[in-house]
Design a protein around this motif. Structure first.
Motif, PDB file in Angstrom:
ATOM      1  N   GLU A  84      43.930  50.746  41.174  1.00  9.34           N
ATOM      2  CA  GLU A  84      43.003  51.428  41.894  1.00  9.34           C
ATOM      3  C   GLU A  84      43.451  53.007  42.198  1.00  9.34           C
ATOM      4  O   GLU A  84      42.526  53.706  41.986  1.00  9.34           O
ATOM      5  CB  GLU A  84      43.107  50.737  43.468  1.00  9.34           C
ATOM      6  N   LEU A  85      44.518  52.962  42.446  1.00 10.34           N
ATOM      7  CA  LEU A  85      44.924  54.427  42.629  1.00 10.34           C
ATOM      8  C   LEU A  85      44.853  55.294  41.387  1.00 10.34           C
ATOM      9  O   LEU A  85      44.176  56.675  41.176  1.00 10.34           O
ATOM     10  CB  LEU A  85      46.491  54.609  42.921  1.00 10.34           C
ATOM     11  N   ALA A 106      34.982  51.956  46.595  1.00 10.55           N
ATOM     12  CA  ALA A 106      34.101  51.079  47.179  1.00 10.55           C
ATOM     13  C   ALA A 106      33.745  49.883  46.273  1.00 10.55           C
ATOM     14  O   ALA A 106      33.487  48.904  46.624  1.00 10.55           O
ATOM     15  CB  ALA A 106      32.927  52.075  47.358  1.00 10.55           C
ATOM     16  N   LEU A 107      33.924  50.165  44.950  1.00 16.34           N
ATOM     17  CA  LEU A 107      33.480  48.900  44.177  1.00 16.34           C
ATOM     18  C   LEU A 107      34.603  47.824  43.962  1.00 16.34           C
ATOM     19  O   LEU A 107      34.332  46.837  43.327  1.00 16.34           O
ATOM     20  CB  LEU A 107      33.296  49.611  42.668  1.00 16.34           C
ATOM     21  N   GLY A 108      35.822  48.173  44.784  1.00 20.46           N
ATOM     22  CA  GLY A 108      36.616  47.133  45.021  1.00 20.46           C
ATOM     23  C   GLY A 108      36.218  46.338  46.139  1.00 20.46           C
ATOM     24  O   GLY A 108      37.012  45.236  46.125  1.00 20.46           O
ATOM     25  N   LEU A 109      35.426  46.706  47.060  1.00 26.46           N
ATOM     26  CA  LEU A 109      34.764  45.762  47.901  1.00 26.46           C
ATOM     27  C   LEU A 109      33.438  45.076  47.723  1.00 26.46           C
ATOM     28  O   LEU A 109      33.480  44.045  48.235  1.00 26.46           O
ATOM     29  CB  LEU A 109      35.024  46.511  49.245  1.00 26.46           C
ATOM     30  N   LEU A 110      32.471  46.075  47.546  1.00 24.68           N
ATOM     31  CA  LEU A 110      31.161  45.549  47.172  1.00 24.68           C
ATOM     32  C   LEU A 110      30.765  44.175  46.514  1.00 24.68           C
ATOM     33  O   LEU A 110      30.090  43.421  46.895  1.00 24.68           O
ATOM     34  CB  LEU A 110      30.287  46.748  46.867  1.00 24.68           C
ATOM     35  N   PRO A 111      31.495  44.076  45.331  1.00 26.54           N
ATOM     36  CA  PRO A 111      31.236  42.640  44.670  1.00 26.54           C
ATOM     37  C   PRO A 111      31.856  41.416  45.174  1.00 26.54           C
ATOM     38  O   PRO A 111      31.531  40.516  44.538  1.00 26.54           O
ATOM     39  CB  PRO A 111      31.700  43.229  43.091  1.00 26.54           C
ATOM     40  N   TYR A 112      32.534  41.641  46.025  1.00 25.74           N
ATOM     41  CA  TYR A 112      33.195  40.462  46.595  1.00 25.74           C
ATOM     42  C   TYR A 112      32.178  39.329  47.205  1.00 25.74           C
ATOM     43  O   TYR A 112      32.467  38.325  47.069  1.00 25.74           O
ATOM     44  CB  TYR A 112      34.107  40.767  47.879  1.00 25.74           C
ATOM     45  N   ALA A 158      31.782  49.549  35.723  1.00 22.50           N
ATOM     46  CA  ALA A 158      31.598  48.158  35.557  1.00 22.50           C
ATOM     47  C   ALA A 158      32.722  47.033  35.406  1.00 22.50           C
ATOM     48  O   ALA A 158      32.517  46.096  36.167  1.00 22.50           O
ATOM     49  CB  ALA A 158      30.716  48.093  34.414  1.00 22.50           C
ATOM     50  N   LEU A 159      33.570  47.439  34.781  1.00 20.22           N
ATOM     51  CA  LEU A 159      34.849  46.680  34.809  1.00 20.22           C
ATOM     52  C   LEU A 159      35.533  46.592  35.846  1.00 20.22           C
ATOM     53  O   LEU A 159      36.159  45.617  36.565  1.00 20.22           O
ATOM     54  CB  LEU A 159      35.781  47.344  33.540  1.00 20.22           C
ATOM     55  N   ARG A 160      35.517  47.496  36.928  1.00 21.30           N
ATOM     56  CA  ARG A 160      36.110  47.357  38.117  1.00 21.30           C
ATOM     57  C   ARG A 160      35.454  46.622  38.971  1.00 21.30           C
ATOM     58  O   ARG A 160      35.988  45.691  39.793  1.00 21.30           O
ATOM     59  CB  ARG A 160      36.025  48.899  38.790  1.00 21.30           C
ATOM     60  N   THR A 226      49.143  47.139  35.355  1.00 18.30           N
ATOM     61  CA  THR A 226      48.423  46.137  35.945  1.00 18.30           C
ATOM     62  C   THR A 226      48.329  45.099  34.841  1.00 18.30           C
ATOM     63  O   THR A 226      48.259  43.858  35.209  1.00 18.30           O
ATOM     64  CB  THR A 226      46.903  46.778  36.259  1.00 18.30           C
ATOM     65  N   VAL A 227      48.022  45.423  33.562  1.00 22.79           N
ATOM     66  CA  VAL A 227      47.767  44.379  32.758  1.00 22.79           C
ATOM     67  C   VAL A 227      49.044  43.489  32.441  1.00 22.79           C
ATOM     68  O   VAL A 227      48.967  42.341  32.666  1.00 22.79           O
ATOM     69  CB  VAL A 227      47.494  45.192  31.060  1.00 22.79           C
ATOM     70  N   VAL A 228      50.233  44.052  32.519  1.00 25.40           N
ATOM     71  CA  VAL A 228      51.532  43.347  32.525  1.00 25.40           C
ATOM     72  C   VAL A 228      51.510  42.564  33.755  1.00 25.40           C
ATOM     73  O   VAL A 228      51.813  41.402  33.586  1.00 25.40           O
ATOM     74  CB  VAL A 228      52.649  44.479  32.486  1.00 25.40           C
ATOM     75  N   THR A 229      51.166  42.934  34.603  1.00 26.48           N
ATOM     76  CA  THR A 229      51.448  42.205  36.212  1.00 26.48           C
ATOM     77  C   THR A 229      50.328  41.025  36.137  1.00 26.48           C
ATOM     78  O   THR A 229      50.829  39.890  36.674  1.00 26.48           O
ATOM     79  CB  THR A 229      51.169  42.918  37.404  1.00 26.48           C
ATOM     80  N   PHE A 230      49.173  41.042  35.563  1.00 30.18           N
ATOM     81  CA  PHE A 230      48.424  40.233  35.730  1.00 30.18           C
ATOM     82  C   PHE A 230      48.719  38.967  34.572  1.00 30.18           C
ATOM     83  O   PHE A 230      48.663  37.766  34.904  1.00 30.18           O
ATOM     84  CB  PHE A 230      46.741  40.585  34.931  1.00 30.18           C
ATOM     85  N   LEU A 231      49.254  39.556  33.369  1.00 34.09           N
ATOM     86  CA  LEU A 231      49.873  38.631  32.653  1.00 34.09           C
ATOM     87  C   LEU A 231      50.867  37.680  33.134  1.00 34.09           C
ATOM     88  O   LEU A 231      51.188  36.510  33.062  1.00 34.09           O
ATOM     89  CB  LEU A 231      49.994  39.119  31.356  1.00 34.09           C
TER      90      LEU A 231
END
Length: 469
Positions: A84-85, A106-112, A158-160, A226-231
């Motif tokens: 995010e940062l 903001a896009l980290g909250l609205l699509p929830y 969009a990906l966010r 982040t990619v590594v942490t998700f995997l």
């Protein structure tokens, strides 16, 4: 508030025994060092041999599956905070627009609310482990595309949004899966508490870590983390948890959208569940006002730049401390007893803002307001007791989506109000209005307690046993 004599009406009922088909051991057996042996009765003078049975948070960590879930949660959460940062910095570097940079948050909250409402049926329709792993892999794929230099800013946003829409499905599925891993009693409550503590701590640690990474890496380099942490999270969940069947038992003829919307209707149509869900949501909506307005308030009182970080951290510190105390020092019965009184008064510390306090008093008020969120530990137990097993994944997905949405809405409303009124008055007003709402909800939760209303009143006309989804 109930006294020490009989159990209060709002005290969670004894949870039913786990279903026979669940391969997970009971929480009590899972917490023992040797699951194959039962407890040994000793007389008062018998020597104590062997290790003591772990209690409290230690008992939760004694469950191997939970350790995998906990580690996966920690890794993915840190990765999300760092991304995010880094994404905010990347968007600003590409556009020079403060608006678009802020929009990434903001896009980290609205699509929830979209993901939690339209895709909630996934949580019950498919096996939990499969859902969790696929969600992690989808998020890793989305973040990986962000790393491609040719991805435009619109594509990044969009990906966010897509990652944020997947998040409530993942969280709701994990919450429901914890009842299979830890049972529906005290271990579940403490497990949820630990995940919340990690979430609060990750916000403090993650932004600091992200800032350090951005001093040595480019924004896209930091996002790679982040990619590594998700995997890694997907691998931990795939190989560290058991495969259990899907929770839903319907005929499978309905579409996913129909199942999701039907689940939302059934959950919100139940008066008891609706009251408990609102008790999660509304206090959280009002308590975010001082955090949303921390920067203008620090400026208004002439505080130094470092004060902003303190104002943003104080509430999280209070929450973590109170949750650790309540989870480790209070029994399940006492955690249940404090839910309603703490929920009723939890926002009162914000009234200190009426006198436009200086930094020390404001920090103390914020820490106390954060500590007020400790009522959620007991509320977790009431919620899992109230929701039928076949709806649990959808209910918890909707709970997560609503919680994130109302917090975003609360921040937006606080910012709007601050355009017309001084910041300290806006925070005070949030405390007053939030307390009134909390008192009304406390009364409703009391009225809907088991044994206090008829089944017809509880459903409010909604059929909890509808199987066509």
């Amino acid at each position: 508030m109930p006294t020490d004599s009989p159990a209060p009406a709002d005290t969670p009922r004894t949870p039913p025994a786990p279903a026979a088909q669940s391969p997970a051991p009971s929480p009590e057996r899972a917490a023992l060092p040797d699951p194959g042996s039962g407890p040994t009765l000793r007389g008062p003078d018998a020597p104590k041999t062997g290790p003591a049975t772990p209690r409290g948070y230690r008992a939760v960590f004694a469950v191997a599956e939970f350790r995998a879930v906990f580690a996966a949660h920690l890794l993915s959460l840190l990765g999300v905070v760092v991304s995010e940062l880094a994404l905010t910095v990347l968007v600003y570097d590409l556009t020079g627009s403060p608006l678009l940079s802020a929009l990434t948050f903001a896009l980290g909250l609205l699509p929830y609310i979209v993901g939690g409402t339209l895709f909630a049926g996934v949580a019950d329709r498919y096996p939990a482990r499969r859902v969790l792993v696929v969600c992690d892999l989808l998020c890793a794929a989305c973040v990986a595309v962000m790393l491609v230099p040719a991805t435009p800013v619109a594509g990044l946003l969009a990906l966010r949004c897509l990652v944020a829409a997947i998040a409530p499905v993942f969280t709701g599925t994990r919450m429901a899966a914890l009842t299979d891993i830890l049972g529906e009693g005290d271990l579940y409550v403490l497990g949820r508490s630990l995940l919340r503590i990690v979430s609060q701590s990750a916000m403090l640690i993650g932004f600091g870590t992200g800032g350090v990474l951005l001093t040595v890496l480019s924004p896209r380099g930091a996002i790679t983390v982040t990619v590594v942490t998700f995997l890694c999270s997907a691998a931990l969940l795939r190989f560290g948890t058991q495969d259990r069947p899907a929770r839903a038992t319907g005929d499978g003829g309905g579409t996913l959208l129909k199942e999701s919307l039907s689940g939302a209707r059934l959950v919100l149509g139940d008066r008891r569940i609706r009251a408990l869900m609102l008790l999660f949501w509304l206090p959280a909506m009002f308590v975010v006002a001082p955090e949303a307005l921390a920067a203008p308030y620090a400026d208004a009182i002439g505080a130094p730049p470092a004060a902003l970080g303190l104002l943003l951290c104080a509430m999280a510190v209070g929450h973590i401390g109170a949750e650790l105390f309540v989870g480790s020092a209070l029994s399940s019965r006492n955690r249940s007893r404090i839910v309603l009184p703490v929920a009723a008064v939890g926002l009162l510390p914000l009234l200190v803002y009426a006198v436009r306090p200086g930094l020390p008093l404001a920090l103390a008020a914020l820490a106390l307001a954060g500590a007020g969120a400790a009522y959620v530990i007991g509320l977790d137990q009431w919620f899992v007791d109230a929701v039928p097993q076949e709806l649990r994944g959808r209910a918890m997905t909707l709970l997560t989506a609503g919680l994130m949405t109302v917090q975003g809405l609360g921040m937006a409303l606080a910012g709007l109000a601050a355009e017309f009124f001084p910041v300290h008055q806006v925070v005070t007003g949030s405390g007053i209005i939030g307390t009134v709402c909390a008192l009304l909800l406390v009364a409703e939760v009391r009225r809907t307690a088991p044994g206090q209303m008829s089944d017809t009143e509880g459903r409010d006309g909604a059929d909890r046993h509808v199987t066509s989804r």
